[in-house]
Write a protein that holds these residues in place. Structure first.
Motif, mmCIF file in Angstrom:
data_model
loop_
_atom_site.group_PDB
_atom_site.id
_atom_site.type_symbol
_atom_site.label_atom_id
_atom_site.label_comp_id
_atom_site.label_asym_id
_atom_site.label_seq_id
_atom_site.Cartn_x
_atom_site.Cartn_y
_atom_site.Cartn_z
ATOM 1 N N THR A 85 0.753 -5.471 -5.523
ATOM 2 C CA THR A 85 -0.413 -4.896 -4.852
ATOM 3 C C THR A 85 -0.894 -3.649 -5.585
ATOM 4 O O THR A 85 -2.101 -3.495 -5.830
ATOM 5 N N PHE A 86 0.017 -2.756 -5.948
ATOM 6 C CA PHE A 86 -0.351 -1.566 -6.723
ATOM 7 C C PHE A 86 -1.043 -1.971 -8.027
ATOM 8 O O PHE A 86 -2.069 -1.414 -8.405
ATOM 9 N N GLU A 87 -0.465 -2.942 -8.713
ATOM 10 C CA GLU A 87 -1.021 -3.361 -9.992
ATOM 11 C C GLU A 87 -2.393 -4.010 -9.820
ATOM 12 O O GLU A 87 -3.311 -3.759 -10.603
ATOM 13 N N GLN A 88 -2.551 -4.822 -8.800
ATOM 14 C CA GLN A 88 -3.851 -5.450 -8.555
ATOM 15 C C GLN A 88 -4.907 -4.403 -8.215
ATOM 16 O O GLN A 88 -6.061 -4.509 -8.656
ATOM 17 N N LEU A 89 -4.538 -3.408 -7.449
ATOM 18 C CA LEU A 89 -5.480 -2.324 -7.146
ATOM 19 C C LEU A 89 -5.843 -1.554 -8.409
ATOM 20 O O LEU A 89 -7.004 -1.203 -8.625
ATOM 21 N N VAL A 93 2.577 -5.473 1.103
ATOM 22 C CA VAL A 93 1.145 -5.165 0.959
ATOM 23 C C VAL A 93 0.747 -4.046 1.907
ATOM 24 O O VAL A 93 0.084 -3.079 1.517
ATOM 25 N N TYR A 94 1.157 -4.150 3.161
ATOM 26 C CA TYR A 94 0.800 -3.127 4.139
ATOM 27 C C TYR A 94 1.365 -1.760 3.790
ATOM 28 O O TYR A 94 0.756 -0.739 4.067
ATOM 29 N N TYR A 95 2.542 -1.748 3.178
ATOM 30 C CA TYR A 95 3.129 -0.473 2.762
ATOM 31 C C TYR A 95 2.189 0.256 1.802
ATOM 32 O O TYR A 95 1.958 1.453 1.930
ATOM 33 N N VAL A 96 1.640 -0.483 0.850
ATOM 34 C CA VAL A 96 0.724 0.110 -0.121
ATOM 35 C C VAL A 96 -0.558 0.583 0.581
ATOM 36 O O VAL A 96 -1.014 1.711 0.362
ATOM 37 N N ALA A 148 0.650 -11.846 -14.464
ATOM 38 C CA ALA A 148 -0.328 -12.848 -14.882
ATOM 39 C C ALA A 148 -0.203 -14.149 -14.099
ATOM 40 O O ALA A 148 -1.190 -14.811 -13.837
ATOM 41 N N ARG A 149 0.977 -14.478 -13.675
ATOM 42 C CA ARG A 149 1.151 -15.753 -12.963
ATOM 43 C C ARG A 149 0.485 -15.757 -11.590
ATOM 44 O O ARG A 149 0.340 -16.800 -10.977
ATOM 45 N N TYR A 150 0.060 -14.618 -11.095
ATOM 46 C CA TYR A 150 -0.574 -14.557 -9.773
ATOM 47 C C TYR A 150 -2.093 -14.682 -9.835
ATOM 48 O O TYR A 150 -2.749 -14.722 -8.808
ATOM 49 N N ASN A 151 -2.656 -14.753 -11.039
ATOM 50 C CA ASN A 151 -4.099 -14.969 -11.201
ATOM 51 C C ASN A 151 -4.936 -14.039 -10.330
ATOM 52 O O ASN A 151 -5.824 -14.470 -9.609
ATOM 53 N N ASN A 152 -4.623 -12.753 -10.383
ATOM 54 C CA ASN A 152 -5.373 -11.736 -9.638
ATOM 55 C C ASN A 152 -5.319 -11.933 -8.131
ATOM 56 O O ASN A 152 -6.237 -11.553 -7.420
ATOM 57 N N GLN A 153 -4.280 -12.552 -7.650
ATOM 58 C CA GLN A 153 -4.089 -12.710 -6.219
ATOM 59 C C GLN A 153 -2.744 -12.118 -5.835
ATOM 60 O O GLN A 153 -1.822 -12.076 -6.635
ATOM 61 N N ILE A 154 -2.657 -11.680 -4.603
ATOM 62 C CA ILE A 154 -1.407 -11.127 -4.102
ATOM 63 C C ILE A 154 -0.766 -12.192 -3.214
ATOM 64 O O ILE A 154 -1.372 -12.626 -2.236
ATOM 65 N N PRO A 155 0.446 -12.627 -3.565
ATOM 66 C CA PRO A 155 1.080 -13.697 -2.782
ATOM 67 C C PRO A 155 1.560 -13.174 -1.429
ATOM 68 O O PRO A 155 2.318 -12.218 -1.368
ATOM 69 N N ILE A 156 1.094 -13.800 -0.374
ATOM 70 C CA ILE A 156 1.551 -13.441 0.966
ATOM 71 C C ILE A 156 1.841 -14.746 1.703
ATOM 72 O O ILE A 156 0.934 -15.417 2.170
ATOM 73 N N ASP A 210 15.013 -10.429 0.817
ATOM 74 C CA ASP A 210 13.782 -10.090 1.543
ATOM 75 C C ASP A 210 13.290 -8.711 1.133
ATOM 76 O O ASP A 210 12.091 -8.484 0.968
ATOM 77 N N GLN A 211 14.197 -7.770 0.978
ATOM 78 C CA GLN A 211 13.828 -6.421 0.548
ATOM 79 C C GLN A 211 13.221 -6.446 -0.845
ATOM 80 O O GLN A 211 12.206 -5.805 -1.099
ATOM 81 N N LYS A 212 13.842 -7.203 -1.738
ATOM 82 C CA LYS A 212 13.317 -7.313 -3.098
ATOM 83 C C LYS A 212 11.941 -7.963 -3.106
ATOM 84 O O LYS A 212 11.066 -7.578 -3.879
ATOM 85 N N LEU A 213 11.737 -8.944 -2.243
ATOM 86 C CA LEU A 213 10.447 -9.621 -2.144
ATOM 87 C C LEU A 213 9.363 -8.651 -1.684
ATOM 88 O O LEU A 213 8.255 -8.629 -2.227
ATOM 89 N N ALA A 214 9.676 -7.825 -0.698
ATOM 90 C CA ALA A 214 8.715 -6.824 -0.218
ATOM 91 C C ALA A 214 8.377 -5.822 -1.316
ATOM 92 O O ALA A 214 7.206 -5.466 -1.516
ATOM 93 N N ILE A 215 9.390 -5.379 -2.041
ATOM 94 C CA ILE A 215 9.174 -4.409 -3.128
ATOM 95 C C ILE A 215 8.334 -5.036 -4.238
ATOM 96 O O ILE A 215 7.388 -4.425 -4.734
ATOM 97 N N GLN A 216 8.653 -6.259 -4.608
ATOM 98 C CA GLN A 216 7.889 -6.936 -5.659
ATOM 99 C C GLN A 216 6.430 -7.111 -5.228
ATOM 100 O O GLN A 216 5.516 -6.899 -6.020
ATOM 101 N N THR A 217 6.201 -7.483 -3.988
ATOM 102 C CA THR A 217 4.832 -7.662 -3.504
ATOM 103 C C THR A 217 4.094 -6.334 -3.457
ATOM 104 O O THR A 217 2.899 -6.265 -3.769
ATOM 105 N N ALA A 218 4.785 -5.252 -3.099
ATOM 106 C CA ALA A 218 4.163 -3.918 -3.140
ATOM 107 C C ALA A 218 3.779 -3.573 -4.574
ATOM 108 O O ALA A 218 2.673 -3.057 -4.825
ATOM 109 N N GLN A 219 4.642 -3.871 -5.531
ATOM 110 C CA GLN A 219 4.340 -3.598 -6.933
ATOM 111 C C GLN A 219 3.133 -4.412 -7.409
ATOM 112 O O GLN A 219 2.269 -3.899 -8.117
#
Length: 105
Positions: free
Chosen positions: A94-98, A21-24, A4-12, A83-92
């Motif tokens: 991205t999946f959720e936003q999709l 994001v690209y992984y997804v 919810a804190r991302y307001n339907n946006q993916i932080p990059i 950095d690895q955790k950040l990439a994984i969290q951003t992938a998650q």
């Protein structure tokens, strides 16, 4: 709740978030190939001309995925755990936003 804190946006804001994001997105091209194969098996020629979306990069999909995998390996080979955790969290995220986007009514 954490989404919810991302307001339907993916932080990059850095390379590792972009890689998440690209992984997804790149991974979906592989999934599209499987979906296309299964639909073709079930519906044969009657659906073939309607599957362009699922073809991804066509015959180049596997090659492009391998190239992308090399890029990922290069960046993560000597990366920090944060950095690895950040990439994984951003992938998650991205999946959720999709998922949220696809389930909109």
């Amino acid at each position: 709740a954490w989404l919810a804190r991302y307001n339907n946006q993916i932080p990059i804001s850095d390379t590792y978030q972009a890689l998440g994001v690209y992984y997804v997105l790149e991974g979906s091209t592989l999934g599209g190939q499987i979906i296309c194969q299964q639909l073709t098996k079930q519906f044969a020629n009657e659906i073939q001309n309607k599957l362009h979306f699922y073809h991804g990069y066509g015959q180049n999909t596997q090659t492009y995925w391998q190239q992308f995998s090399q890029i990922m390996n290069h960046h993560f080979r000597h990366s920090h755990l944060t950095d690895q955790k950040l990439a994984i969290q951003t992938a998650q995220i991205t999946f959720e936003q999709l998922r949220l986007w696809l389930n909109k009514e």
